[in-house]
Design a protein around this motif. Structure first.
Motif, PDB file in Angstrom:
ATOM      1  N   GLY A  14     -17.255  -1.962  -5.636  1.00 33.19           N
ATOM      2  CA  GLY A  14     -16.742  -1.911  -4.270  1.00 33.19           C
ATOM      3  C   GLY A  14     -15.566  -0.961  -4.187  1.00 33.19           C
ATOM      4  N   LYS A  15     -14.737  -1.173  -3.176  1.00 30.48           N
ATOM      5  CA  LYS A  15     -13.602  -0.286  -2.964  1.00 30.48           C
ATOM      6  C   LYS A  15     -12.567  -0.431  -4.070  1.00 30.48           C
ATOM      7  CE  LYS A  15     -13.638   0.181   2.028  1.00 30.48           C
ATOM      8  NZ  LYS A  15     -12.852   0.049   3.250  1.00 30.48           N
ATOM      9  N   GLY A  16     -12.008   0.662  -4.458  1.00 35.96           N
ATOM     10  CA  GLY A  16     -10.926   0.659  -5.431  1.00 35.96           C
ATOM     11  C   GLY A  16      -9.580   0.549  -4.726  1.00 35.96           C
ATOM     12  N   TRP A  17      -8.539   0.342  -5.489  1.00 33.51           N
ATOM     13  CA  TRP A  17      -7.183   0.226  -4.933  1.00 33.51           C
ATOM     14  C   TRP A  17      -6.221   0.804  -5.939  1.00 33.51           C
ATOM     15  CZ3 TRP A  17      -2.578  -2.282  -6.231  1.00 33.51           C
ATOM     16  CH2 TRP A  17      -1.664  -2.466  -5.198  1.00 33.51           C
ATOM     17  N   SER A  18      -5.301   1.596  -5.468  1.00 36.88           N
ATOM     18  CA  SER A  18      -4.259   2.111  -6.354  1.00 36.88           C
ATOM     19  C   SER A  18      -2.946   2.178  -5.580  1.00 36.88           C
ATOM     20  CB  SER A  18      -4.618   3.491  -6.896  1.00 36.88           C
ATOM     21  OG  SER A  18      -4.677   4.431  -5.853  1.00 36.88           O
ATOM     22  N   MET A  19      -1.872   1.971  -6.289  1.00 34.97           N
ATOM     23  CA  MET A  19      -0.558   2.038  -5.680  1.00 34.97           C
ATOM     24  C   MET A  19       0.019   3.414  -5.955  1.00 34.97           C
ATOM     25  SD  MET A  19       2.858  -0.162  -6.404  1.00 34.97           S
ATOM     26  CE  MET A  19       3.128   0.662  -7.966  1.00 34.97           C
ATOM     27  N   LYS A  20       0.334   4.149  -4.896  1.00 34.82           N
ATOM     28  CA  LYS A  20       0.885   5.490  -5.065  1.00 34.82           C
ATOM     29  C   LYS A  20       2.408   5.480  -5.004  1.00 34.82           C
ATOM     30  CE  LYS A  20      -3.211   7.750  -3.373  1.00 34.82           C
ATOM     31  NZ  LYS A  20      -3.819   8.572  -2.362  1.00 34.82           N
ATOM     32  N   ASP A  21       2.976   4.664  -4.130  1.00 35.80           N
ATOM     33  CA  ASP A  21       4.421   4.639  -3.980  1.00 35.80           C
ATOM     34  C   ASP A  21       4.829   3.310  -3.372  1.00 35.80           C
ATOM     35  OD1 ASP A  21       7.049   5.554  -3.996  1.00 35.80           O
ATOM     36  OD2 ASP A  21       6.883   6.390  -1.989  1.00 35.80           O
ATOM     37  N   PHE A  22       5.852   2.689  -3.914  1.00 32.19           N
ATOM     38  CA  PHE A  22       6.339   1.419  -3.390  1.00 32.19           C
ATOM     39  C   PHE A  22       7.794   1.236  -3.795  1.00 32.19           C
ATOM     40  CE2 PHE A  22       7.417  -3.030  -4.141  1.00 32.19           C
ATOM     41  CZ  PHE A  22       7.181  -3.561  -2.879  1.00 32.19           C
ATOM     42  N   SER A  23       8.597   0.744  -2.880  1.00 34.87           N
ATOM     43  CA  SER A  23       9.968   0.376  -3.209  1.00 34.87           C
ATOM     44  C   SER A  23      10.390  -0.766  -2.292  1.00 34.87           C
ATOM     45  CB  SER A  23      10.918   1.559  -3.057  1.00 34.87           C
ATOM     46  OG  SER A  23      11.027   1.934  -1.696  1.00 34.87           O
ATOM     47  N   ALA A  24      11.257  -1.610  -2.788  1.00 29.20           N
ATOM     48  CA  ALA A  24      11.821  -2.704  -1.993  1.00 29.20           C
ATOM     49  C   ALA A  24      13.309  -2.753  -2.310  1.00 29.20           C
ATOM     50  CB  ALA A  24      11.152  -4.022  -2.344  1.00 29.20           C
ATOM     51  N   GLU A  25      14.100  -2.795  -1.265  1.00 31.48           N
ATOM     52  CA  GLU A  25      15.539  -2.845  -1.490  1.00 31.48           C
ATOM     53  C   GLU A  25      16.241  -3.572  -0.354  1.00 31.48           C
ATOM     54  OE1 GLU A  25      16.512   1.623   0.117  1.00 31.48           O
ATOM     55  OE2 GLU A  25      16.083   1.334  -2.002  1.00 31.48           O
ATOM     56  N   MET A  26      17.327  -4.198  -0.713  1.00 28.60           N
ATOM     57  CA  MET A  26      18.208  -4.816   0.258  1.00 28.60           C
ATOM     58  C   MET A  26      19.101  -3.701   0.794  1.00 28.60           C
ATOM     59  SD  MET A  26      20.928  -7.840  -0.505  1.00 28.60           S
ATOM     60  CE  MET A  26      22.144  -6.839  -1.359  1.00 28.60           C
ATOM     61  N   THR A  27      19.343  -3.684   2.094  1.00 27.97           N
ATOM     62  CA  THR A  27      20.150  -2.606   2.667  1.00 27.97           C
ATOM     63  C   THR A  27      21.493  -3.076   3.217  1.00 27.97           C
ATOM     64  OG1 THR A  27      19.019  -2.849   4.794  1.00 27.97           O
ATOM     65  CG2 THR A  27      18.153  -1.199   3.247  1.00 27.97           C
ATOM     66  N   GLU A  28      21.669  -4.383   3.389  1.00 25.14           N
ATOM     67  CA  GLU A  28      22.946  -4.912   3.885  1.00 25.14           C
ATOM     68  C   GLU A  28      23.315  -6.159   3.111  1.00 25.14           C
ATOM     69  OE1 GLU A  28      23.218  -5.463   8.092  1.00 25.14           O
ATOM     70  OE2 GLU A  28      22.108  -3.642   8.489  1.00 25.14           O
ATOM     71  N   PRO A  29      24.529  -6.421   2.810  1.00 26.04           N
ATOM     72  CA  PRO A  29      25.728  -5.666   3.134  1.00 26.04           C
ATOM     73  C   PRO A  29      25.892  -4.406   2.283  1.00 26.04           C
ATOM     74  CG  PRO A  29      26.319  -7.565   1.818  1.00 26.04           C
ATOM     75  CD  PRO A  29      24.845  -7.643   2.085  1.00 26.04           C
TER      76      PRO A  29
END
Length: 70
Positions: A14-29
Protein backbone atom coordinates in the motif's frame (compact mmCIF):
# COMPACT_ATOMS: atom_id res chain seq x y z
CA UNK A 1 17.80 -29.95 6.81
CA UNK A 2 17.39 -26.39 5.60
CA UNK A 3 14.69 -24.69 3.59
CA UNK A 4 12.83 -26.48 0.84
CA UNK A 5 10.57 -25.21 -1.95
CA UNK A 6 11.56 -21.58 -1.28
CA UNK A 7 9.80 -18.97 -3.45
CA UNK A 8 9.07 -15.23 -3.47
CA UNK A 9 5.44 -14.27 -3.03
CA UNK A 10 4.08 -10.89 -4.08
CA UNK A 11 2.53 -8.79 -1.38
CA UNK A 12 1.06 -5.35 -1.92
CA UNK A 13 1.91 -3.12 1.03
CA UNK A 14 0.00 0.00 0.00
CA UNK A 15 1.00 3.60 0.46
CA UNK A 16 4.39 4.34 1.93
CA UNK A 17 5.17 7.04 4.48
CA UNK A 18 8.33 8.95 5.18
CA UNK A 19 9.15 11.87 7.40
CA UNK A 20 11.00 14.63 5.57
CA UNK A 21 11.04 17.37 8.20
CA UNK A 22 9.64 17.75 11.70
CA UNK A 23 10.31 19.93 14.71
CA UNK A 24 8.46 20.69 17.94
CA UNK A 25 9.39 23.50 20.26
CA UNK A 26 8.01 25.59 23.05
CA UNK A 27 8.02 29.27 22.10
CA UNK A 28 6.93 31.00 25.33
CA UNK A 29 8.15 32.16 27.79
CA UNK A 30 11.35 31.15 25.93
CA UNK A 31 12.21 28.88 23.02
CA UNK A 32 12.91 25.30 24.09
CA UNK A 33 13.11 22.23 21.82
CA UNK A 34 10.73 19.38 22.67
CA UNK A 35 11.32 15.66 22.24
CA UNK A 36 8.53 14.54 19.94
CA UNK A 37 7.85 12.47 16.85
CA UNK A 38 4.89 12.55 14.43
CA UNK A 39 2.44 9.65 14.31
CA UNK A 40 3.19 7.38 11.33
CA UNK A 41 1.01 7.90 8.26
CA UNK A 42 -0.20 11.23 9.61
CA UNK A 43 -0.93 13.80 6.89
CA UNK A 44 1.16 16.91 6.44
CA UNK A 45 -0.03 20.31 7.62
CA UNK A 46 -0.25 23.60 5.75
CA UNK A 47 2.35 25.41 7.82
CA UNK A 48 2.97 25.66 11.54
CA UNK A 49 0.53 24.21 14.04
CA UNK A 50 0.14 25.85 17.44
CA UNK A 51 -1.78 24.93 20.56
CA UNK A 52 -2.03 25.25 24.30
CA UNK A 53 0.34 23.32 26.52
CA UNK A 54 -0.96 20.63 28.86
CA UNK A 55 0.69 18.95 31.82
CA UNK A 56 0.80 15.15 31.69
CA UNK A 57 1.89 13.24 34.77
CA UNK A 58 3.00 10.08 32.93
CA UNK A 59 3.76 8.32 36.21
CA UNK A 60 0.08 7.54 36.73
CA UNK A 61 -1.78 5.40 34.18
CA UNK A 62 -5.11 7.00 35.14
CA UNK A 63 -3.82 10.33 33.83
CA UNK A 64 -2.65 8.82 30.53
CA UNK A 65 -5.90 6.96 29.83
CA UNK A 66 -8.02 10.05 30.47
CA UNK A 67 -6.47 11.99 27.56
CA UNK A 68 -8.10 11.33 24.19
CA UNK A 69 -7.04 12.29 20.68
CA UNK A 70 -9.12 14.91 18.87
Amino acid sequence: MGLQNVAFETWKFGKGWSMKDFSAEMTEPRVLPLIAYPKAWSPSTKGAVTGDAIYLDAKQTMTCSSIKEN
